[in-house]
Write a protein that holds these residues in place. Structure first.
Motif, PDB file in Angstrom:
ATOM      1  N   GLY A  88       0.814  -1.217   0.000  1.00  0.00           N
ATOM      2  CA  GLY A  88       0.000   0.000   0.000  1.00  0.00           C
ATOM      3  C   GLY A  88       0.846   1.264   0.000  1.00  0.00           C
ATOM      4  N   ILE A  89       1.925   1.262   0.774  1.00  0.00           N
ATOM      5  CA  ILE A  89       2.817   2.413   0.827  1.00  0.00           C
ATOM      6  C   ILE A  89       3.440   2.641  -0.544  1.00  0.00           C
ATOM      7  CG2 ILE A  89       4.989   3.293   1.782  1.00  0.00           C
ATOM      8  CD1 ILE A  89       4.202   1.745   4.399  1.00  0.00           C
ATOM      9  N   ARG A  90       3.936   1.577  -1.164  1.00  0.00           N
ATOM     10  CA  ARG A  90       4.579   1.686  -2.485  1.00  0.00           C
ATOM     11  C   ARG A  90       3.626   2.299  -3.503  1.00  0.00           C
ATOM     12  NH1 ARG A  90       8.813  -0.685  -3.709  1.00  0.00           N
ATOM     13  NH2 ARG A  90       8.507  -2.479  -2.352  1.00  0.00           N
ATOM     14  N   LYS A  91       2.415   1.768  -3.579  1.00  0.00           N
ATOM     15  CA  LYS A  91       1.437   2.222  -4.576  1.00  0.00           C
ATOM     16  C   LYS A  91       1.030   3.665  -4.325  1.00  0.00           C
ATOM     17  CE  LYS A  91      -3.138   0.990  -6.390  1.00  0.00           C
ATOM     18  NZ  LYS A  91      -3.965   2.112  -6.018  1.00  0.00           N
ATOM     19  N   THR A  92       0.638   3.977  -3.096  1.00  0.00           N
ATOM     20  CA  THR A  92       0.130   5.311  -2.790  1.00  0.00           C
ATOM     21  C   THR A  92       1.223   6.367  -2.826  1.00  0.00           C
ATOM     22  OG1 THR A  92      -1.581   4.287  -1.423  1.00  0.00           O
ATOM     23  CG2 THR A  92      -1.238   6.647  -1.137  1.00  0.00           C
ATOM     24  N   ALA A  93       2.406   6.057  -2.307  1.00  0.00           N
ATOM     25  CA  ALA A  93       3.504   7.028  -2.336  1.00  0.00           C
ATOM     26  C   ALA A  93       3.894   7.355  -3.767  1.00  0.00           C
ATOM     27  CB  ALA A  93       4.703   6.500  -1.555  1.00  0.00           C
ATOM     28  N   ALA A  94       3.915   6.368  -4.641  1.00  0.00           N
ATOM     29  CA  ALA A  94       4.235   6.620  -6.049  1.00  0.00           C
ATOM     30  C   ALA A  94       3.170   7.499  -6.693  1.00  0.00           C
ATOM     31  CB  ALA A  94       4.382   5.302  -6.802  1.00  0.00           C
ATOM     32  N   GLU A  95       1.899   7.221  -6.395  1.00  0.00           N
ATOM     33  CA  GLU A  95       0.805   8.015  -6.957  1.00  0.00           C
ATOM     34  C   GLU A  95       0.849   9.456  -6.472  1.00  0.00           C
ATOM     35  OE1 GLU A  95      -2.739   5.948  -5.820  1.00  0.00           O
ATOM     36  OE2 GLU A  95      -2.515   4.403  -7.353  1.00  0.00           O
ATOM     37  N   VAL A  96       1.093   9.652  -5.185  1.00  0.00           N
ATOM     38  CA  VAL A  96       1.036  10.991  -4.590  1.00  0.00           C
ATOM     39  C   VAL A  96       2.269  11.820  -4.926  1.00  0.00           C
ATOM     40  CG1 VAL A  96       0.976  12.234  -2.393  1.00  0.00           C
ATOM     41  CG2 VAL A  96      -0.505  10.272  -2.728  1.00  0.00           C
ATOM     42  N   THR A  97       3.448  11.221  -4.857  1.00  0.00           N
ATOM     43  CA  THR A  97       4.680  11.983  -5.055  1.00  0.00           C
ATOM     44  C   THR A  97       5.156  12.010  -6.499  1.00  0.00           C
ATOM     45  OG1 THR A  97       6.190  10.121  -4.676  1.00  0.00           O
ATOM     46  CG2 THR A  97       5.456  11.373  -2.725  1.00  0.00           C
ATOM     47  N   GLY A  98       4.711  11.074  -7.305  1.00  0.00           N
ATOM     48  CA  GLY A  98       5.199  10.989  -8.666  1.00  0.00           C
ATOM     49  C   GLY A  98       6.591  10.386  -8.752  1.00  0.00           C
ATOM     50  N   SER A  99       7.098   9.874  -7.639  1.00  0.00           N
ATOM     51  CA  SER A  99       8.427   9.272  -7.592  1.00  0.00           C
ATOM     52  C   SER A  99       8.339   7.763  -7.767  1.00  0.00           C
ATOM     53  CB  SER A  99       9.086   9.547  -6.234  1.00  0.00           C
ATOM     54  OG  SER A  99       9.241  10.921  -6.017  1.00  0.00           O
ATOM     55  N   GLN A 100       9.395   7.193  -8.336  1.00  0.00           N
ATOM     56  CA  GLN A 100       9.491   5.740  -8.377  1.00  0.00           C
ATOM     57  C   GLN A 100       9.949   5.304  -6.990  1.00  0.00           C
ATOM     58  OE1 GLN A 100      12.311   4.168 -11.162  1.00  0.00           O
ATOM     59  NE2 GLN A 100      11.924   2.058 -10.559  1.00  0.00           N
ATOM     60  N   VAL A 101       9.224   4.402  -6.383  1.00  0.00           N
ATOM     61  CA  VAL A 101       9.546   3.943  -5.036  1.00  0.00           C
ATOM     62  C   VAL A 101      10.287   2.619  -5.141  1.00  0.00           C
ATOM     63  CG1 VAL A 101       8.630   3.297  -2.779  1.00  0.00           C
ATOM     64  CG2 VAL A 101       7.542   5.132  -4.081  1.00  0.00           C
ATOM     65  N   GLY A 102      11.455   2.575  -4.538  1.00  0.00           N
ATOM     66  CA  GLY A 102      12.268   1.365  -4.547  1.00  0.00           C
ATOM     67  C   GLY A 102      12.026   0.541  -3.294  1.00  0.00           C
ATOM     68  N   ARG A 103      13.097   0.233  -2.619  1.00  0.00           N
ATOM     69  CA  ARG A 103      13.054  -0.609  -1.424  1.00  0.00           C
ATOM     70  C   ARG A 103      12.303   0.100  -0.298  1.00  0.00           C
ATOM     71  NH1 ARG A 103      16.782  -4.712   0.455  1.00  0.00           N
ATOM     72  NH2 ARG A 103      16.653  -4.858   2.707  1.00  0.00           N
ATOM     73  N   ILE A 104      11.456  -0.666   0.392  1.00  0.00           N
ATOM     74  CA  ILE A 104      10.755  -0.166   1.576  1.00  0.00           C
ATOM     75  C   ILE A 104      11.071  -1.108   2.727  1.00  0.00           C
ATOM     76  CG2 ILE A 104       8.542   0.366   2.644  1.00  0.00           C
ATOM     77  CD1 ILE A 104       7.421   0.896  -0.138  1.00  0.00           C
ATOM     78  N   ASP A 105      11.836  -0.610   3.689  1.00  0.00           N
ATOM     79  CA  ASP A 105      12.152  -1.371   4.896  1.00  0.00           C
ATOM     80  C   ASP A 105      11.204  -0.934   5.998  1.00  0.00           C
ATOM     81  OD1 ASP A 105      14.328  -2.684   3.695  1.00  0.00           O
ATOM     82  OD2 ASP A 105      15.667  -1.022   4.180  1.00  0.00           O
ATOM     83  N   ILE A 106      10.638  -1.902   6.693  1.00  0.00           N
ATOM     84  CA  ILE A 106       9.710  -1.599   7.782  1.00  0.00           C
ATOM     85  C   ILE A 106      10.301  -2.109   9.080  1.00  0.00           C
ATOM     86  CG2 ILE A 106       7.413  -2.030   8.742  1.00  0.00           C
ATOM     87  CD1 ILE A 106       6.405  -2.189   5.849  1.00  0.00           C
ATOM     88  N   LYS A 107      10.421  -1.202  10.046  1.00  0.00           N
ATOM     89  CA  LYS A 107      10.883  -1.559  11.389  1.00  0.00           C
ATOM     90  C   LYS A 107       9.687  -1.458  12.326  1.00  0.00           C
ATOM     91  CE  LYS A 107      15.514   0.338  10.763  1.00  0.00           C
ATOM     92  NZ  LYS A 107      16.490   1.305  11.266  1.00  0.00           N
ATOM     93  N   LEU A 108       9.279  -2.599  12.861  1.00  0.00           N
ATOM     94  CA  LEU A 108       8.183  -2.614  13.826  1.00  0.00           C
ATOM     95  C   LEU A 108       8.780  -2.298  15.192  1.00  0.00           C
ATOM     96  CD1 LEU A 108       6.274  -5.727  12.504  1.00  0.00           C
ATOM     97  CD2 LEU A 108       5.845  -3.319  12.009  1.00  0.00           C
ATOM     98  N   THR A 109       8.402  -1.165  15.753  1.00  0.00           N
ATOM     99  CA  THR A 109       9.019  -0.666  16.982  1.00  0.00           C
ATOM    100  C   THR A 109       8.265  -1.042  18.243  1.00  0.00           C
ATOM    101  OG1 THR A 109       7.835   1.438  16.797  1.00  0.00           O
ATOM    102  CG2 THR A 109      10.024   1.296  15.764  1.00  0.00           C
ATOM    103  N   GLY A 110       7.118  -1.634  18.090  1.00  0.00           N
ATOM    104  CA  GLY A 110       6.322  -2.011  19.257  1.00  0.00           C
ATOM    105  C   GLY A 110       4.896  -2.288  18.840  1.00  0.00           C
ATOM    106  N   ILE A 111       4.044  -2.342  19.827  1.00  0.00           N
ATOM    107  CA  ILE A 111       2.619  -2.568  19.610  1.00  0.00           C
ATOM    108  C   ILE A 111       1.875  -1.384  20.203  1.00  0.00           C
ATOM    109  CG2 ILE A 111       0.643  -4.044  20.158  1.00  0.00           C
ATOM    110  CD1 ILE A 111       2.561  -5.425  18.303  1.00  0.00           C
ATOM    111  N   SER A 112       0.994  -0.798  19.414  1.00  0.00           N
ATOM    112  CA  SER A 112       0.163   0.278  19.942  1.00  0.00           C
ATOM    113  C   SER A 112      -1.196  -0.311  20.291  1.00  0.00           C
ATOM    114  CB  SER A 112       0.031   1.417  18.927  1.00  0.00           C
ATOM    115  OG  SER A 112      -0.621   0.976  17.762  1.00  0.00           O
ATOM    116  N   PRO A 113      -1.843   0.244  21.308  1.00  0.00           N
ATOM    117  CA  PRO A 113      -3.167  -0.290  21.686  1.00  0.00           C
ATOM    118  C   PRO A 113      -4.174  -0.071  20.574  1.00  0.00           C
ATOM    119  CG  PRO A 113      -2.655   1.699  22.929  1.00  0.00           C
ATOM    120  CD  PRO A 113      -1.459   1.370  22.124  1.00  0.00           C
TER     121      PRO A 113
END
Length: 125
Positions: free
Chosen positions: A93-118
């Protein structure tokens, strides 16, 4: 207008630049929407990924309520699937929407899960 008050030639009307801060804030908003959490909880850093926009997202994963966990196993916001499955769906979802909104080609997306939110509290009507 040019220096001698003549209109600028076609195709030379100017240029548009998007700052790194604007791209960062936009990508934070996109990531927040993909995970279903407030933007203030998301941190994004950007880098060059071979000419594409490389993105690192640090985010607490929203914990599902019991009803959400029993619902759609494929929904990021509804809490379905393993941590890896939820992160992969958000990445898509991030890749698709970020490309649509910014007009940039989106490459690698690293996700760091930092915890759990309620989970978001819901009122019963």
């Amino acid at each position: 207008m040019t220096a001698n008050n003549q209109p600028a030639p076609a195709g030379r009307a100017g240029h548009t630049r998007i700052t790194k801060a604007a791209l960062t804030h936009t990508t934070e908003a996109v990531a927040a929407a993909a995970f279903g959490i407030p933007r203030r909880d998301v941190r994004v850093s950007l880098a060059d990924d071979g000419g594409a926009l490389g993105v690192t997202v640090s985010v607490p994963l929203p914990a599902p309520t019991l009803l959400q966990a029993a619902g759609d196993p494929h929904s990021v916001q509804e809490g379905g699937g393993t941590l890896f499955e939820r992160a992969d769906r958000a990445r898509t979802g991030i890749r698709k929407t970020a490309a649509e909104v910014t007009g940039s080609q989106v490459g690698r997306i690293d996700i760091k899960l930092t915890g759990i939110s309620p989970p978001a509290e819901r009122t019963v009507a």
